[in-house]
Design a protein around this motif. Sequence first.
Motif, PDB file in Angstrom:
ATOM      1  N   TRP A   1       1.153  -1.099   0.273  1.00  0.00           N
ATOM      2  CA  TRP A   1      -0.153   0.005   0.341  1.00  0.00           C
ATOM      3  C   TRP A   1       0.963   1.828   0.377  1.00  0.00           C
ATOM      4  O   TRP A   1       0.299   2.211  -0.025  1.00  0.00           O
ATOM      5  CB  TRP A   1      -0.935   0.023   1.631  1.00  0.00           C
ATOM      6  CG  TRP A   1      -0.398   0.033   2.776  1.00  0.00           C
ATOM      7  CD1 TRP A   1      -0.157  -1.382   3.335  1.00  0.00           C
ATOM      8  CD2 TRP A   1       0.347   1.261   2.864  1.00  0.00           C
ATOM      9  NE1 TRP A   1       0.857  -1.179   4.231  1.00  0.00           N
ATOM     10  CE2 TRP A   1       0.809   0.545   4.389  1.00  0.00           C
ATOM     11  CE3 TRP A   1       0.821   2.375   3.324  1.00  0.00           C
ATOM     12  CZ2 TRP A   1       1.303   0.743   5.594  1.00  0.00           C
ATOM     13  CZ3 TRP A   1       0.868   3.361   3.991  1.00  0.00           C
ATOM     14  CH2 TRP A   1       2.224   2.504   5.424  1.00  0.00           C
ATOM     15  N   ARG A   2       1.956   1.423   0.427  1.00  0.00           N
ATOM     16  CA  ARG A   2       2.471   2.498   0.297  1.00  0.00           C
ATOM     17  C   ARG A   2       3.405   2.968  -0.866  1.00  0.00           C
ATOM     18  O   ARG A   2       3.315   1.787  -1.921  1.00  0.00           O
ATOM     19  CB  ARG A   2       4.306   1.898   1.551  1.00  0.00           C
ATOM     20  CG  ARG A   2       3.737   1.828   2.799  1.00  0.00           C
ATOM     21  CD  ARG A   2       5.045   1.285   3.647  1.00  0.00           C
ATOM     22  NE  ARG A   2       5.431   0.171   2.819  1.00  0.00           N
ATOM     23  CZ  ARG A   2       6.079  -1.086   3.826  1.00  0.00           C
ATOM     24  NH1 ARG A   2       7.140  -0.006   4.462  1.00  0.00           N
ATOM     25  NH2 ARG A   2       6.339  -2.106   3.042  1.00  0.00           N
ATOM     26  N   PRO A   3       3.239   4.185  -1.167  1.00  0.00           N
ATOM     27  CA  PRO A   3       3.883   4.729  -2.379  1.00  0.00           C
ATOM     28  C   PRO A   3       4.906   4.183  -2.491  1.00  0.00           C
ATOM     29  O   PRO A   3       5.997   4.296  -1.654  1.00  0.00           O
ATOM     30  CB  PRO A   3       3.523   6.012  -2.607  1.00  0.00           C
ATOM     31  CG  PRO A   3       2.983   6.911  -1.145  1.00  0.00           C
ATOM     32  CD  PRO A   3       3.250   5.167  -0.282  1.00  0.00           C
TER      33      PRO A   3
ATOM     34  N   THR B   1       7.381   6.280  -4.397  1.00  0.00           N
ATOM     35  CA  THR B   1       7.983   7.922  -3.529  1.00  0.00           C
ATOM     36  C   THR B   1       7.081   8.794  -3.298  1.00  0.00           C
ATOM     37  O   THR B   1       6.074   9.175  -3.758  1.00  0.00           O
ATOM     38  CB  THR B   1       8.805   8.441  -4.005  1.00  0.00           C
ATOM     39  OG1 THR B   1       8.653   8.624  -6.140  1.00  0.00           O
ATOM     40  CG2 THR B   1      10.141   7.518  -5.306  1.00  0.00           C
ATOM     41  N   GLN B   2       7.478   9.415  -1.986  1.00  0.00           N
ATOM     42  CA  GLN B   2       6.180  10.631  -1.445  1.00  0.00           C
ATOM     43  C   GLN B   2       7.101  11.531  -0.265  1.00  0.00           C
ATOM     44  O   GLN B   2       8.025  10.527   0.363  1.00  0.00           O
ATOM     45  CB  GLN B   2       5.439   9.673  -0.234  1.00  0.00           C
ATOM     46  CG  GLN B   2       4.247  10.554   0.640  1.00  0.00           C
ATOM     47  CD  GLN B   2       4.106   9.428   1.139  1.00  0.00           C
ATOM     48  OE1 GLN B   2       2.597   9.188   0.740  1.00  0.00           O
ATOM     49  NE2 GLN B   2       3.979   9.438   2.328  1.00  0.00           N
ATOM     50  N   LYS B   3       6.759  13.724  -0.340  1.00  0.00           N
ATOM     51  CA  LYS B   3       7.977  13.847  -0.261  1.00  0.00           C
ATOM     52  C   LYS B   3       6.585  15.132   0.088  1.00  0.00           C
ATOM     53  O   LYS B   3       5.555  15.320  -0.493  1.00  0.00           O
ATOM     54  CB  LYS B   3       9.252  13.770  -0.451  1.00  0.00           C
ATOM     55  CG  LYS B   3       8.524  14.965  -2.531  1.00  0.00           C
ATOM     56  CD  LYS B   3      10.169  13.804  -2.715  1.00  0.00           C
ATOM     57  CE  LYS B   3      10.927  15.431  -1.965  1.00  0.00           C
ATOM     58  NZ  LYS B   3      12.940  15.462  -2.340  1.00  0.00           N
TER      59      LYS B   3
ATOM     60  N   GLN C   1       4.006  16.365   7.813  1.00  0.00           N
ATOM     61  CA  GLN C   1       5.250  15.993   7.078  1.00  0.00           C
ATOM     62  C   GLN C   1       4.994  14.516   6.448  1.00  0.00           C
ATOM     63  O   GLN C   1       4.413  14.280   7.295  1.00  0.00           O
ATOM     64  CB  GLN C   1       6.753  16.136   6.941  1.00  0.00           C
ATOM     65  CG  GLN C   1       6.734  18.010   7.313  1.00  0.00           C
ATOM     66  CD  GLN C   1       8.831  17.545   8.433  1.00  0.00           C
ATOM     67  OE1 GLN C   1       9.186  16.569   7.908  1.00  0.00           O
ATOM     68  NE2 GLN C   1       8.763  18.671   8.554  1.00  0.00           N
ATOM     69  N   ILE C   2       4.644  14.089   5.161  1.00  0.00           N
ATOM     70  CA  ILE C   2       4.310  12.822   4.853  1.00  0.00           C
ATOM     71  C   ILE C   2       6.157  12.395   3.981  1.00  0.00           C
ATOM     72  O   ILE C   2       5.257  11.200   3.284  1.00  0.00           O
ATOM     73  CB  ILE C   2       3.265  13.255   3.502  1.00  0.00           C
ATOM     74  CG1 ILE C   2       3.828  14.202   2.464  1.00  0.00           C
ATOM     75  CG2 ILE C   2       2.146  13.489   4.990  1.00  0.00           C
ATOM     76  CD1 ILE C   2       2.365  14.108   1.248  1.00  0.00           C
ATOM     77  N   ASP C   3       6.521  12.004   4.532  1.00  0.00           N
ATOM     78  CA  ASP C   3       8.023  11.816   3.380  1.00  0.00           C
ATOM     79  C   ASP C   3       7.558  10.684   4.299  1.00  0.00           C
ATOM     80  O   ASP C   3       8.359   9.787   3.063  1.00  0.00           O
ATOM     81  CB  ASP C   3       9.414  12.526   4.177  1.00  0.00           C
ATOM     82  CG  ASP C   3       9.393  13.722   3.413  1.00  0.00           C
ATOM     83  OD1 ASP C   3       8.550  14.390   4.081  1.00  0.00           O
ATOM     84  OD2 ASP C   3      10.447  14.456   2.740  1.00  0.00           O
TER      85      ASP C   3
ATOM     86  N   ASP D   1       6.442   6.855   6.203  1.00  0.00           N
ATOM     87  CA  ASP D   1       5.383   5.571   6.061  1.00  0.00           C
ATOM     88  C   ASP D   1       3.833   5.530   6.401  1.00  0.00           C
ATOM     89  O   ASP D   1       2.994   6.159   6.271  1.00  0.00           O
ATOM     90  CB  ASP D   1       5.110   4.200   6.886  1.00  0.00           C
ATOM     91  CG  ASP D   1       6.648   3.299   5.822  1.00  0.00           C
ATOM     92  OD1 ASP D   1       6.863   4.041   4.746  1.00  0.00           O
ATOM     93  OD2 ASP D   1       7.042   2.625   6.132  1.00  0.00           O
TER      94      ASP D   1
ATOM     95  N   PRO E   1       2.055  10.274   8.090  1.00  0.00           N
ATOM     96  CA  PRO E   1       2.556  11.098   7.642  1.00  0.00           C
ATOM     97  C   PRO E   1       2.818  11.844   9.362  1.00  0.00           C
ATOM     98  O   PRO E   1       2.401  10.685  10.594  1.00  0.00           O
ATOM     99  CB  PRO E   1       0.770  11.980   8.321  1.00  0.00           C
ATOM    100  CG  PRO E   1      -0.423  10.844   8.063  1.00  0.00           C
ATOM    101  CD  PRO E   1       0.627   9.878   7.755  1.00  0.00           C
TER     102      PRO E   1
ATOM    103  N   GLN F   1      13.056  18.077   7.471  1.00  0.00           N
ATOM    104  CA  GLN F   1      12.483  16.283   7.589  1.00  0.00           C
ATOM    105  C   GLN F   1      12.420  16.851   9.233  1.00  0.00           C
ATOM    106  O   GLN F   1      13.890  16.959   9.745  1.00  0.00           O
ATOM    107  CB  GLN F   1      13.308  15.086   7.669  1.00  0.00           C
ATOM    108  CG  GLN F   1      12.220  13.957   7.841  1.00  0.00           C
ATOM    109  CD  GLN F   1      12.760  12.973   7.745  1.00  0.00           C
ATOM    110  OE1 GLN F   1      13.822  13.051   7.033  1.00  0.00           O
ATOM    111  NE2 GLN F   1      12.306  11.833   7.267  1.00  0.00           N
TER     112      GLN F   1
END
Length: 281
Positions: free
Chosen positions: A34-36, A38-40, A57-59, A61, A63, A108
């Motif tokens: 389910w994890r994307p 890449t995500q930032k 921040q959503i960098d 797994d 928030p 971060q």
Amino acid sequence: PPLGGETAGDVAGEMAGDNAGEMVEQGCHVIPDWRPATQKGAVYLTHYLTSEVIQYQIDGDFPFEAGRFDVGGDPQDASVEGNSGLYAVALNVTQQVELYRLPDQLIQNEFTTPQQVATINLSPYTPRRVFFDSARQRLFVFTNAPLNGELLEEMHLFIYDVSNPSQPLALTVEPTVMPVSTTLSIEPRAGILALVELTTHHLYLYDIHGDRPTLHEGDPIDLRDAFPEDGGQTGFQVRNLRFDPLRGRLFMARAHGIASEVISYRYPPVEAKPEGEETDE
């Protein structure tokens, strides 16, 4: 532009009569992770019961709350313009829209308070919804006039040029009278504003290339007539109006008991689909 209606059932398939009430496989793919990939970035959440906006921040797994800042009143609505890094917050009690510039870079686990660049005073109008038109560097503010104990029969739209964020410029002296609605969406590339009127549930489409929105030719779409209230349901509601500019779709959620569904309309997309992606036209 002309729109062709289709329900979620038309896209994903419908239940067979013999299998009513059972789960029928519709050819859905299994998602192994389910994890994307890449995500930032960050998500900004207005806290309805306080005057705070929270940055997540959503960098990773999950928030992560990085920090909060005070906007000076109870937020009614908010909107982000990702290209210019602007953030608008509508405050209903003070009848203002606060405009902020978000930090250019996120560090971060660290929080930088966004810089307030302008305040738009709307009194005696109360702001209810705010939207950015990224293609024309504009801010749309949907408001209502003082009611004085009367029923709400119309709303008013202000449009501001925010190409210079510190000095928002109203495109017209007086706002544009609009139908009563809390369900609106803008498609900047196509220059379309869509809204669903609150009581009639008619879908209106406006051209927003000019200083004022212009209603498209033809009658508005009667959603109740297009999607009948089957099963004795009488509480037709439409919410979460969303454009998909890549595929030329306008989506909306119909919250209606056993008649709940996703409704979509098709229009000619301005922006091409990603290379190699198949079309369903």
